[in-house]
Design a protein around this motif. Structure first.
Motif, PDB file in Angstrom:
ATOM      1  N   CYS A   1       0.650  -1.189   0.039  1.00  0.00           N
ATOM      2  CA  CYS A   1       0.220   0.116   0.122  1.00  0.00           C
ATOM      3  C   CYS A   1       0.733   1.269   0.129  1.00  0.00           C
ATOM      4  CB  CYS A   1      -1.260  -0.094   1.034  1.00  0.00           C
ATOM      5  SG  CYS A   1      -1.826   1.535   1.491  1.00  0.00           S
ATOM      6  N   SER A   2       0.681   2.522  -0.914  1.00  0.00           N
ATOM      7  CA  SER A   2       1.517   3.712  -0.704  1.00  0.00           C
ATOM      8  C   SER A   2       1.334   4.691   0.277  1.00  0.00           C
ATOM      9  CB  SER A   2       0.547   4.712  -1.942  1.00  0.00           C
ATOM     10  OG  SER A   2       0.658   5.395  -2.313  1.00  0.00           O
ATOM     11  N   SER A   3       2.230   5.071   0.799  1.00  0.00           N
ATOM     12  CA  SER A   3       2.852   5.159   1.657  1.00  0.00           C
ATOM     13  C   SER A   3       4.380   5.681   1.933  1.00  0.00           C
ATOM     14  CB  SER A   3       2.920   4.963   3.212  1.00  0.00           C
ATOM     15  OG  SER A   3       3.047   5.298   4.437  1.00  0.00           O
ATOM     16  N   GLU A   4       4.838   7.258   1.111  1.00  0.00           N
ATOM     17  CA  GLU A   4       5.781   7.594   0.781  1.00  0.00           C
ATOM     18  C   GLU A   4       6.202   8.357   2.122  1.00  0.00           C
ATOM     19  OE1 GLU A   4       3.355   8.335  -1.087  1.00  0.00           O
ATOM     20  OE2 GLU A   4       2.903  10.616  -0.042  1.00  0.00           O
ATOM     21  N   MET A   5       5.560   8.892   2.541  1.00  0.00           N
ATOM     22  CA  MET A   5       6.553  10.171   3.426  1.00  0.00           C
ATOM     23  C   MET A   5       7.660   9.296   3.973  1.00  0.00           C
ATOM     24  SD  MET A   5       4.730  12.784   2.237  1.00  0.00           S
ATOM     25  CE  MET A   5       5.445  14.012   2.868  1.00  0.00           C
ATOM     26  N   PRO A   6       7.745   8.008   4.741  1.00  0.00           N
ATOM     27  CA  PRO A   6       8.623   7.663   6.090  1.00  0.00           C
ATOM     28  C   PRO A   6      10.187   7.767   5.089  1.00  0.00           C
ATOM     29  CG  PRO A   6       6.733   6.369   5.525  1.00  0.00           C
ATOM     30  CD  PRO A   6       6.404   7.258   4.735  1.00  0.00           C
ATOM     31  N   PHE A   7       9.690   7.482   3.390  1.00  0.00           N
ATOM     32  CA  PHE A   7      11.028   7.631   3.132  1.00  0.00           C
ATOM     33  C   PHE A   7      12.220   8.910   2.796  1.00  0.00           C
ATOM     34  CE2 PHE A   7       8.734   3.879   1.757  1.00  0.00           C
ATOM     35  CZ  PHE A   7       8.927   3.233   1.119  1.00  0.00           C
TER      36      PHE A   7
ATOM     37  N   VAL B   1      16.595   4.945   1.449  1.00  0.00           N
ATOM     38  CA  VAL B   1      16.661   3.701   1.674  1.00  0.00           C
ATOM     39  C   VAL B   1      17.915   3.589   0.411  1.00  0.00           C
ATOM     40  CG1 VAL B   1      15.368   1.514   1.495  1.00  0.00           C
ATOM     41  CG2 VAL B   1      14.555   3.509   2.910  1.00  0.00           C
ATOM     42  N   PHE B   2      17.641   3.773  -0.954  1.00  0.00           N
ATOM     43  CA  PHE B   2      18.269   2.889  -1.920  1.00  0.00           C
ATOM     44  C   PHE B   2      18.992   4.409  -2.618  1.00  0.00           C
ATOM     45  CE2 PHE B   2      14.727   0.965  -2.254  1.00  0.00           C
ATOM     46  CZ  PHE B   2      15.552  -1.095  -2.458  1.00  0.00           C
ATOM     47  N   PRO B   3      20.630   4.208  -2.686  1.00  0.00           N
ATOM     48  CA  PRO B   3      21.655   5.168  -3.565  1.00  0.00           C
ATOM     49  C   PRO B   3      20.912   5.471  -4.661  1.00  0.00           C
ATOM     50  CG  PRO B   3      22.256   3.289  -2.052  1.00  0.00           C
ATOM     51  CD  PRO B   3      20.961   2.929  -2.791  1.00  0.00           C
TER      52      PRO B   3
ATOM     53  N   MET C   1      10.199   4.987  -2.440  1.00  0.00           N
ATOM     54  CA  MET C   1       8.727   4.566  -2.798  1.00  0.00           C
ATOM     55  C   MET C   1       8.606   2.967  -3.572  1.00  0.00           C
ATOM     56  SD  MET C   1       4.493   4.848  -2.314  1.00  0.00           S
ATOM     57  CE  MET C   1       4.338   5.659  -3.383  1.00  0.00           C
ATOM     58  N   TRP C   2       8.318   3.824  -4.996  1.00  0.00           N
ATOM     59  CA  TRP C   2       8.430   2.820  -6.092  1.00  0.00           C
ATOM     60  C   TRP C   2       9.598   1.573  -5.773  1.00  0.00           C
ATOM     61  CZ3 TRP C   2       5.056   0.083  -8.398  1.00  0.00           C
ATOM     62  CH2 TRP C   2       3.144   1.277  -9.039  1.00  0.00           C
ATOM     63  N   ALA C   3      11.184   1.785  -5.658  1.00  0.00           N
ATOM     64  CA  ALA C   3      12.120   0.918  -5.822  1.00  0.00           C
ATOM     65  C   ALA C   3      12.421  -0.306  -4.749  1.00  0.00           C
ATOM     66  CB  ALA C   3      13.436   2.017  -5.141  1.00  0.00           C
ATOM     67  N   ALA C   4      11.493   0.149  -3.400  1.00  0.00           N
ATOM     68  CA  ALA C   4      11.073  -0.457  -2.200  1.00  0.00           C
ATOM     69  C   ALA C   4      10.198  -1.457  -3.049  1.00  0.00           C
ATOM     70  CB  ALA C   4      10.646   0.172  -1.144  1.00  0.00           C
ATOM     71  N   PHE C   5       9.296  -1.132  -3.357  1.00  0.00           N
ATOM     72  CA  PHE C   5       8.145  -1.607  -3.474  1.00  0.00           C
ATOM     73  C   PHE C   5       8.381  -2.521  -5.015  1.00  0.00           C
ATOM     74  CE2 PHE C   5       5.042  -3.310  -7.094  1.00  0.00           C
ATOM     75  CZ  PHE C   5       4.222  -3.567  -6.034  1.00  0.00           C
ATOM     76  N   LEU C   6       8.950  -2.440  -5.752  1.00  0.00           N
ATOM     77  CA  LEU C   6       9.794  -3.177  -6.392  1.00  0.00           C
ATOM     78  C   LEU C   6      11.510  -3.931  -6.416  1.00  0.00           C
ATOM     79  CD1 LEU C   6       9.678  -1.168  -9.654  1.00  0.00           C
ATOM     80  CD2 LEU C   6       8.107  -2.841  -9.323  1.00  0.00           C
ATOM     81  N   ALA C   7      11.544  -3.697  -5.805  1.00  0.00           N
ATOM     82  CA  ALA C   7      12.509  -4.671  -5.093  1.00  0.00           C
ATOM     83  C   ALA C   7      12.014  -5.709  -3.469  1.00  0.00           C
ATOM     84  CB  ALA C   7      13.668  -3.990  -3.801  1.00  0.00           C
ATOM     85  N   GLU C   8      11.728  -5.430  -3.160  1.00  0.00           N
ATOM     86  CA  GLU C   8      10.422  -6.291  -2.429  1.00  0.00           C
ATOM     87  C   GLU C   8       9.869  -7.919  -3.107  1.00  0.00           C
ATOM     88  OE1 GLU C   8       8.154  -5.089   0.339  1.00  0.00           O
ATOM     89  OE2 GLU C   8       8.528  -6.943   1.632  1.00  0.00           O
ATOM     90  N   ARG C   9       9.258  -7.161  -4.138  1.00  0.00           N
ATOM     91  CA  ARG C   9       8.913  -8.270  -4.971  1.00  0.00           C
ATOM     92  C   ARG C   9       9.594  -8.951  -5.627  1.00  0.00           C
ATOM     93  NH1 ARG C   9       8.361  -8.485 -10.590  1.00  0.00           N
ATOM     94  NH2 ARG C   9       5.956  -9.172 -11.499  1.00  0.00           N
TER      95      ARG C   9
ATOM     96  N   LEU D   1      14.931  -6.576  -1.419  1.00  0.00           N
ATOM     97  CA  LEU D   1      14.481  -5.576  -0.445  1.00  0.00           C
ATOM     98  C   LEU D   1      16.614  -5.819   1.022  1.00  0.00           C
ATOM     99  CD1 LEU D   1      12.909  -3.530   0.120  1.00  0.00           C
ATOM    100  CD2 LEU D   1      11.528  -4.409   2.219  1.00  0.00           C
ATOM    101  N   ASP D   2      16.837  -7.049   1.011  1.00  0.00           N
ATOM    102  CA  ASP D   2      17.581  -7.149   1.310  1.00  0.00           C
ATOM    103  C   ASP D   2      17.653  -6.238   3.079  1.00  0.00           C
ATOM    104  OD1 ASP D   2      18.718  -8.677  -0.520  1.00  0.00           O
ATOM    105  OD2 ASP D   2      19.391  -7.163  -0.730  1.00  0.00           O
ATOM    106  N   GLY D   3      16.267  -6.164   4.141  1.00  0.00           N
ATOM    107  CA  GLY D   3      16.089  -6.049   5.230  1.00  0.00           C
ATOM    108  C   GLY D   3      16.284  -4.914   5.225  1.00  0.00           C
ATOM    109  N   ARG D   4      15.908  -4.042   3.813  1.00  0.00           N
ATOM    110  CA  ARG D   4      15.692  -2.407   3.939  1.00  0.00           C
ATOM    111  C   ARG D   4      14.161  -2.340   4.518  1.00  0.00           C
ATOM    112  NH1 ARG D   4      19.343  -1.713  -1.675  1.00  0.00           N
ATOM    113  NH2 ARG D   4      18.222  -3.174  -1.480  1.00  0.00           N
ATOM    114  N   PHE D   5      13.977  -0.825   4.327  1.00  0.00           N
ATOM    115  CA  PHE D   5      13.111  -0.350   4.677  1.00  0.00           C
ATOM    116  C   PHE D   5      11.927  -0.649   3.664  1.00  0.00           C
ATOM    117  CE2 PHE D   5       9.602   2.844   5.825  1.00  0.00           C
ATOM    118  CZ  PHE D   5       9.222   2.131   6.772  1.00  0.00           C
ATOM    119  N   GLY D   6      10.988  -1.466   3.680  1.00  0.00           N
ATOM    120  CA  GLY D   6       9.644  -1.726   2.981  1.00  0.00           C
ATOM    121  C   GLY D   6       8.355  -0.815   3.237  1.00  0.00           C
TER     122      GLY D   6
END
Ligand code: NAD
Length: 373
Positions: A131-137, A306-308, A326-334, A338-343
């Motif tokens: 679910c989308s929620s980008e501010m924590p990034f 989260v992603f350099p 946020m999209w980087a996290a979504f696609l990496a986790e999928r 994600l390797d332990g990064r914030f999802g």
């Protein structure tokens, strides 16, 4: 690293659909990401919204029928960004079609809708949904999150998590779907901004037991396209006082004079504190007791999240960067990388948010603190 290409389809090419198209256009900003998204299809019932995507050369399908995207093998991942009354039916159809997707908040118009979506996902474990929620990034939000998660604050005694903006300060602003309960939901502003304020507390394991809510419908009429005043029946401002073993205050305000678009979090503990606000995107305030003295210090944070990215480390971070992360996290986790990064926020977190908002509605009725169901 091998890069996997992923075809993306957008359902709902409005404010947020366009934001994703722009984020994909900036994908080269990542130093190293395992996935390369390509926007291949867009669905919108508005011809004007569809026409905007003429500028994106990779888009091969433009349609008003989302079933066409569900049936198209080139579309591997969907972004579904439509008004809230459509979430349940579109999300359930996407799950049934076996398409992975990033959903928009609030993830169903109410708690029951969210519960039905989560139930369908439980029955289809191969479908990957967040679910989308980008501010924590925001880098400052990440720093605050780590400060709280690490235990550096000692016993936590208070957390405030707020999203304050002024989109509705102007009484003459025309009505739209977000200002009508039948499209936006009875939870009103909590549907618009609530996921943003519960995401970090829930990820930190903070679980409100009760909620006492102050809900305000401040502007009750707005002009329609003809200039006629029509009912504006949504909650504008919600202030939730939660008992989470300590006071957790969640503010979602559409009418917050003095705030353009401020997401902020403050946590105080017996041994330390941390405060971050997007009003000062480069600054995190950190508190500790040092040499017997109480010290607030100001940390400067730059562009890296989260992603350099190739962006200079000292440069500022903004909303569009948060969406990109946020999209980087979504696609990496999928992709299992994600390797332990914030999802991204999970469907369970979205449902947990709905439980808090539903308790807030009950509290507003009863005038008492109500249990989170
Ligand atoms: N993550 C964030 O920061 C953020 C910000 C704003 C909105 N949102 C969320 O994104 C979603 C969309 O909000 P928005 O601001 O982009 O709204 P919007 O009104 O700008 O766009 C919605 C689009 O959906 C289209 N649409 C309506 N019915 C459709 C259908 N049946 N099939 C296909 N398209 C259809 C509309 O024509 C419109 O273009 C909502 O869930 C909202 O809460 C998230």
């Amino acid at each position: 690293m091998t890069t996997r290409r992923v075809g993306v389809g957008i359902v709902g090419g409005g404010l947020m659909g366009r934001e994703l198209a722009a984020a994909i256009g900036r994908w080269a900003a990542f130093e190293d990401h395992p996935v390369r998204p390509e926007l291949v299809a867009v669905c919108d019932t508005s011809p004007a919204a569809l026409a905007w995507f003429d500028r994106v050369e990779t888009v091969r399908l433009r349609t008003s029928e989302y079933a066409e995207l569900l049936a198209d093998d080139r579309v591997v991942v969907l972004y579904i960004a439509v008004p809230h009354h459509l979430h349940e039916s579109l999300y359930l159809d996407a799950v049934a079609a076996g398409k992975d997707f990033l959903a928009e908040k609030p993830f169903g118009i109410d708690r029951d809708a969210a519960a039905r979506i989560v139930e369908a996902l439980d029955a289809s474990p191969d479908v990957f949904v967040r679910c989308s929620s980008e501010m924590p990034f925001f880098p400052g939000a990440q720093l605050a999150f780590e400060a709280i998660r690490s235990g550096a604050l000692g016993q936590v005694i208070a957390v405030d998590s707020d999203f304050l903006h002024s989109s509705d300060l102007d009484r003459r602003k025309p009505i739209n779907w977000k200002r009508q309960a039948r499209y936006c939901g009875e939870i009103g502003v909590m549907g618009d901004l609530g996921m943003h304020v519960v995401h970090l507390p829930l990820r930190l394991g903070i679980r409100p037991r009760t909620v006492f809510a102050e809900l305000q419908d401040i502007v009750t009429e707005r002009p329609n396209d003809e200039g006629e005043l029509v009912p504006c029946d949504t909650i504008d401002n919600a202030t939730l006082h939660c008992d989470a073993g300590f006071p957790l205050t969640l503010r979602t305000h559409r009418i917050a004079p003095g705030h353009l678009n401020t997401w902020r979090i403050t946590a105080l503990g017996m041994e330390g504190g941390v405060a971050f606000s997007t009003a000062q995107p480069k600054t995190v305030h950190r508190f500790e007791v040092r040499d017997g003295r109480q010290v607030w210090e100001r940390l400067e944070v730059g562009s890296q999240s989260v992603f350099p990215t190739i962006t200079g480390g000292i440069f500022e971070f903004g909303f569009a960067d948060a969406v990109l992360q946020m999209w980087a996290a979504f696609l990496a986790e999928r992709a299992g990388a994600l390797d332990g990064r914030f999802g991204c926020a999970t469907p369970q977190e979205a449902l947990a948010g709905h439980r808090i908002f539903e308790a807030a509605l009950r509290s507003d009725e009863s005038g008492r603190a109500e249990p989170v169901g």
